[in-house]
Write an enzyme that holds these catalytic residues in place. Sequence first.
Site, PDB file in Angstrom:
ATOM      1  N   TRP A  55      -2.979  -2.581  -1.538  1.00  0.00           N
ATOM      2  CA  TRP A  55      -2.582  -3.942  -1.905  1.00  0.00           C
ATOM      3  C   TRP A  55      -3.285  -4.835  -0.899  1.00  0.00           C
ATOM      4  O   TRP A  55      -2.932  -4.857   0.273  1.00  0.00           O
ATOM      5  CB  TRP A  55      -1.065  -4.062  -1.812  1.00  0.00           C
ATOM      6  N   LYS A  87      14.663 -12.686 -12.753  1.00  0.00           N
ATOM      7  CA  LYS A  87      14.209 -11.566 -13.588  1.00  0.00           C
ATOM      8  C   LYS A  87      13.251 -12.067 -14.652  1.00  0.00           C
ATOM      9  O   LYS A  87      12.205 -11.473 -14.897  1.00  0.00           O
ATOM     10  CB  LYS A  87      15.385 -10.867 -14.302  1.00  0.00           C
ATOM     11  N   ARG A  98       4.817   0.467  -6.146  1.00  0.00           N
ATOM     12  CA  ARG A  98       4.812  -0.339  -4.924  1.00  0.00           C
ATOM     13  C   ARG A  98       3.892  -1.557  -5.054  1.00  0.00           C
ATOM     14  O   ARG A  98       4.011  -2.496  -4.277  1.00  0.00           O
ATOM     15  CB  ARG A  98       4.342   0.517  -3.732  1.00  0.00           C
ATOM     16  N   CYS A 122       0.824  -1.208   0.000  1.00  0.00           N
ATOM     17  CA  CYS A 122       0.000   0.000   0.000  1.00  0.00           C
ATOM     18  C   CYS A 122       0.861   1.262   0.000  1.00  0.00           C
ATOM     19  O   CYS A 122       1.970   1.265   0.522  1.00  0.00           O
ATOM     20  CB  CYS A 122      -0.883   0.059   1.231  1.00  0.00           C
ATOM     21  N   HIS A 152      22.359 -34.596 -12.389  1.00  0.00           N
ATOM     22  CA  HIS A 152      21.767 -35.250 -11.212  1.00  0.00           C
ATOM     23  C   HIS A 152      20.250 -35.072 -11.181  1.00  0.00           C
ATOM     24  O   HIS A 152      19.640 -35.235 -10.136  1.00  0.00           O
ATOM     25  CB  HIS A 152      22.419 -34.701  -9.937  1.00  0.00           C
ATOM     26  N   LYS A 200       6.941  -3.472  -4.851  1.00  0.00           N
ATOM     27  CA  LYS A 200       8.346  -3.074  -4.761  1.00  0.00           C
ATOM     28  C   LYS A 200       8.872  -3.176  -3.327  1.00  0.00           C
ATOM     29  O   LYS A 200      10.001  -3.577  -3.111  1.00  0.00           O
ATOM     30  CB  LYS A 200       8.487  -1.639  -5.289  1.00  0.00           C
ATOM     31  N   ASN A 222      -1.143   2.229   5.552  1.00  0.00           N
ATOM     32  CA  ASN A 222      -0.265   1.215   4.974  1.00  0.00           C
ATOM     33  C   ASN A 222       0.224   0.369   6.144  1.00  0.00           C
ATOM     34  O   ASN A 222       0.719   0.912   7.122  1.00  0.00           O
ATOM     35  CB  ASN A 222       0.900   1.930   4.266  1.00  0.00           C
ATOM     36  N   GLY A 223       0.076  -0.952   6.052  1.00  0.00           N
ATOM     37  CA  GLY A 223       0.526  -1.824   7.149  1.00  0.00           C
ATOM     38  C   GLY A 223      -0.612  -2.731   7.581  1.00  0.00           C
ATOM     39  O   GLY A 223      -1.584  -2.917   6.841  1.00  0.00           O
ATOM     40  N   GLU A 279      19.819 -14.997 -10.492  1.00  0.00           N
ATOM     41  CA  GLU A 279      19.226 -13.678 -10.632  1.00  0.00           C
ATOM     42  C   GLU A 279      18.579 -13.531 -12.018  1.00  0.00           C
ATOM     43  O   GLU A 279      17.496 -12.971 -12.156  1.00  0.00           O
ATOM     44  CB  GLU A 279      20.295 -12.598 -10.369  1.00  0.00           C
ATOM     45  N   GLU A 296       9.816 -13.193 -13.107  1.00  0.00           N
ATOM     46  CA  GLU A 296       8.954 -12.178 -12.477  1.00  0.00           C
ATOM     47  C   GLU A 296       8.361 -11.189 -13.464  1.00  0.00           C
ATOM     48  O   GLU A 296       7.267 -10.694 -13.246  1.00  0.00           O
ATOM     49  CB  GLU A 296       9.673 -11.446 -11.337  1.00  0.00           C
TER      50      GLU A 296
END
Length: 609
Positions: A75, A486, A27, A2, A505, A604, A101-102, A482, A489
């Site tokens: 969110w 990328k 965000r 949020c 294996h 984010k 927010n929270g 990484e 996502e």
Amino acid sequence: MCGIVGYTGSKPAKDALINGLSMLEYRGYDSAGIAVLDGLGGMDVFRAVGLVDELKQLVAGENLTGVTGIGHTRWATHGKPSRINAHPHRDCSGKIAVVHNGIIENFNELRSELIARGHHFASETDTEVIPHLLEEAYQGDLKQAMLAILPRLQGAYGLACVHVDHPDEIVAVRKESPLVVGCSADCAMVASDTPAILDVTRDVVYPEDDTVVVLHSDGTAQFFDATGAEVHPKTVHLEWDQNAAKKDGYDDYMDKEIHEQPRVVSDTLKGRLKDGRVVIDGLELDEEDIAALDRVVIVACGTSYHAGLVAKYLIEAWARIPCDVEIASEFRYRDPIVSPSTLVIAITQSGETADTLAAVQLARTYGASVFAVTNRLGSRVTRECDGVIYARAGLEISVAATKSFLAQITALTLLAEYLAQVRHRFNRSQVRMFYHSMLELPQQIQQILDHPEPVRRAADLIGDATSALFIGRGIGYVVCMEGALKLKEISYVHAEAFAAGEIKHGPIALVTEQTPVVAVAVHSPTREKTVSNILELKARGARVIGIATEGDEEVERICDATIFIPRIRSTLSAITASVPLQMLARLVAIDRGCNVDKPRNLAKSVTVE
Ligand code: F6R
């Protein structure tokens, strides 16, 4: 997650709120809303599911002239994304509005109490208890009402509220959620993050937990501690230029941020070598303490965790200190082996990741020295650690971390050199040699950016595959982890990284003629081994994209597409080899019509668990 924004000033609040909310879109959110006081004892509230653009259209024709208001991007956590659950939320009288927010952890208990006392709830959210509590506590002074209800709120919050009887005022408070305040000659703003107020000022205050802020429309703000005593927190000047939150001619923020990397790496290196020694301001550990360390533990999430894995290779190879890297959400629920002679490093771009902060708190209970590698001045992690190393990436807006990752590994490489120097593993000329090799990195990254054609060919090879494999060894394996993150996502292609030696294996069973494989086979002591692994995959029909060192004809010959990076010491290669993989993920995502800056479901700053 949020985002909140508040504006009180001399101009209509609507524009600043909508603009602020668009700057917080990165965000991650699913609905948005604003409340604007009309100055005549009333308030207009607009809420919409979906993008801030929907909200913008909703208010476009409205004659909203009020100069004070609050806004929110939500969110969903408690209650599905819907107009009813979107903030702002109001009390029974409709005079108070709140954005939050929270998470209010004891909201169930508070809600039952409030309902028993006759309050009517309109939403399923935890937030709605706040306006009702304020309604009960309000006796003509909104700040006092806020101070009175704070002891009742358990959990994390960054919140802002307005009351129709105070049309020139916003009251805000934070606890364990980010909040920033900025004032200019004609307005005062509060927000969850700085991009929302960058148009107004770059001199900002990051209030401490439980500080109540009163913003006035004359462009001033007052700060009060939990007892109501006025406090005077310091103002921080942000170096970000005015274009930091703008696309600056690029199609998307991710492209802009990828292209900023030469400058970012050079900024992170700047001033950190003096007289043949690496200097790291902010570490706050003396050399005796460093010499006495017997272990390093790194805690982080996602891309920052990958930066930690790069650091492990370097710290162990150079400083010879055992180093473990732990996913923060796992570490926090274990009984880890940490002692006062352990150095704990928390890596977090945002400085607000809930799991990483919890891991920091746990580490401190063992008496360990804890410091942070972060990109965000004033963020919560900077307050919770003994020392801070800033990765100087500047504002990163695209949800997928790119430039902040390069800044983190650059800063961590310097830290590994520093630890090696303090423990007498590196002498001055070795330190100089590594530092000077690092100074070549910005120009090398630029060279990769200037030649996007091979990346285009590689993206075509991935085509419409539903899954991709990444293989590499040593630091190259971390680059693969990484790169795979990328790709998944932002393009939603399933991607997994494997240590190249592991494919026999098990994972090789996945390989068919449709499987694209990205192989990081840059110059390193294990390059030949990776080349053998590529041949094994080719023999099974895989389409292989090689990441190789300039001039490596062998890799070029055996791969279906090859992206070259300039020759650099293998220990520094993560900084360059990661760049083509960022570019590749972006191209594949664009080919598939994905929004690269705002991948679905992602936020984010992950400020809740
Ligand atoms: C991926 C990404 C995330 C973050 C993770 C940790 O591109 O950005 O995986 O790295 O959420 O965030 P910070 O570094 O802010 O703690």
